[in-house]
Scaffold this motif. Structure first.
Motif, short mmCIF file in Angstrom:
data_model
loop_
_atom_site.label_atom_id
_atom_site.label_comp_id
_atom_site.label_asym_id
_atom_site.label_seq_id
_atom_site.Cartn_x
_atom_site.Cartn_y
_atom_site.Cartn_z
N ASP A 8 0.87 -1.18 0.00
CA ASP A 8 0.00 0.00 0.00
C ASP A 8 0.91 1.23 0.00
OD1 ASP A 8 -3.19 0.59 0.89
OD2 ASP A 8 -1.78 2.24 1.18
N ASP A 9 0.52 2.27 -0.72
CA ASP A 9 1.40 3.43 -0.84
C ASP A 9 1.32 4.36 0.37
OD1 ASP A 9 -1.19 4.14 -1.57
OD2 ASP A 9 -0.55 5.75 -2.88
N HIS A 10 0.43 4.07 1.33
CA HIS A 10 0.34 4.89 2.52
C HIS A 10 0.89 4.13 3.72
CE1 HIS A 10 -2.83 6.80 -0.02
NE2 HIS A 10 -2.23 7.89 0.44
N GLN A 11 1.94 4.68 4.32
CA GLN A 11 2.60 4.02 5.45
C GLN A 11 1.63 3.79 6.60
OE1 GLN A 11 3.54 5.18 8.69
NE2 GLN A 11 4.63 3.26 9.15
N ARG A 14 -0.46 0.70 5.91
CA ARG A 14 0.31 -0.53 6.13
C ARG A 14 0.45 -0.82 7.62
NH1 ARG A 14 3.73 2.07 2.56
NH2 ARG A 14 5.46 2.13 4.07
N GLU A 32 7.17 -5.15 3.40
CA GLU A 32 6.09 -4.24 3.02
C GLU A 32 6.56 -3.44 1.81
OE1 GLU A 32 5.01 -1.73 6.25
OE2 GLU A 32 4.59 -3.40 7.62
N ALA A 34 5.58 0.10 -0.86
CA ALA A 34 4.78 1.31 -1.08
C ALA A 34 4.48 1.55 -2.56
CB ALA A 34 5.49 2.52 -0.50
N SER A 35 4.99 0.68 -3.43
CA SER A 35 4.77 0.85 -4.86
C SER A 35 4.75 -0.52 -5.53
CB SER A 35 5.88 1.70 -5.49
OG SER A 35 7.12 0.98 -5.48
#
Length: 211
Positions: A8-11, A14, A32, A34-35
């Protein structure tokens, strides 16, 4: 030990999912991402059983990752966790290889149930997704045209709808310009539109991209 990767691109998202799953015994988190690029790199470097995959990613989208992962990792189970409601993407994602589809506002119990279901080789259908599938099978709903697109068609469609050029799409997806142009022509026919602008309008109308 069930190995789960979160993409997921939002920390904060995640971290939220990781916290939801932290107390569940037998879960490990190899990486994990982000892209889309980070996700595919992580899959090359780590053994993963279940991939929790967002659709809206920078660079290579979740649809791109889904297609690539399906081609390369036969045993990997993919659970799409999306901010888009089931009506927008669920059936299309299931048809194109996802093992399940959940909205991000799901409960902890639903998320854990979904992870266990797909890890055991079963499809996970939320009540709403099951309802949509039943409506389609019984003729109660024909389904939107985009739900019947192949994974590659969906990739090209979403990129065209966001304003990317044919040449840019060809470069990102490692296709020839001629091939992407062929996909574009096919999309115009299948979605019954006549231009890139109308493709974008279709995507906005069906909530497939954000304004």
């Amino acid at each position: 030990m069930l190995r789960i990767a979160i993409v997921d691109d939002h920390q904060i998202v995640r971290a939220g999912f990781r916290e939801m799953l932290a107390d569940e015994l037998g879960f490990a988190f190899p990486f994990e991402a982000a892209s889309g690029e980070e996700a595919l790199k992580g899959l090359r470097e780590h053994e993963v059983d279940v991939l929790l995959l967002d659709l809206s990613l920078p660079g290579q989208s979740g649809v791109d990752v889904l297609r690539a992962a399906r081609q390369r990792y036969d045993k990997l189970r993919i659970l799409v966790l999306s901010g888009f409601p089931e009506e927008r993407y669920a059936l299309a994602m299931i048809r194109n290889g996802a093992d399940g589809y959940l909205c991000k506002d799901c409960s902890r119990e639903d998320l854990i149930s979904a992870i266990h279901a797909v890890a055991q080789g079963r499809r996970y259908l939320s009540p709403r997704t099951a309802e949509l599938l039943a409506e389609e099978l019984t003729g109660g709903g024909g389904g939107a045209p985009h739900e019947k697109l192949s994974d590659r068609e969906l990739q090209v469609f979403l990129r065209l709808a966001r304003g990317e050029s044919v040449s840019d799409i060809a470069a990102v997806l490692n296709l020839s310009v001629k091939t992407v142009s062929t996909y574009r022509s096919r999309l115009l026919e299948k979605l019954q539109v006549s231009s890139n602008a109308e493709l974008a309008t279709y995507a906005l109308r069906h909530g497939l991209i954000l304004e």
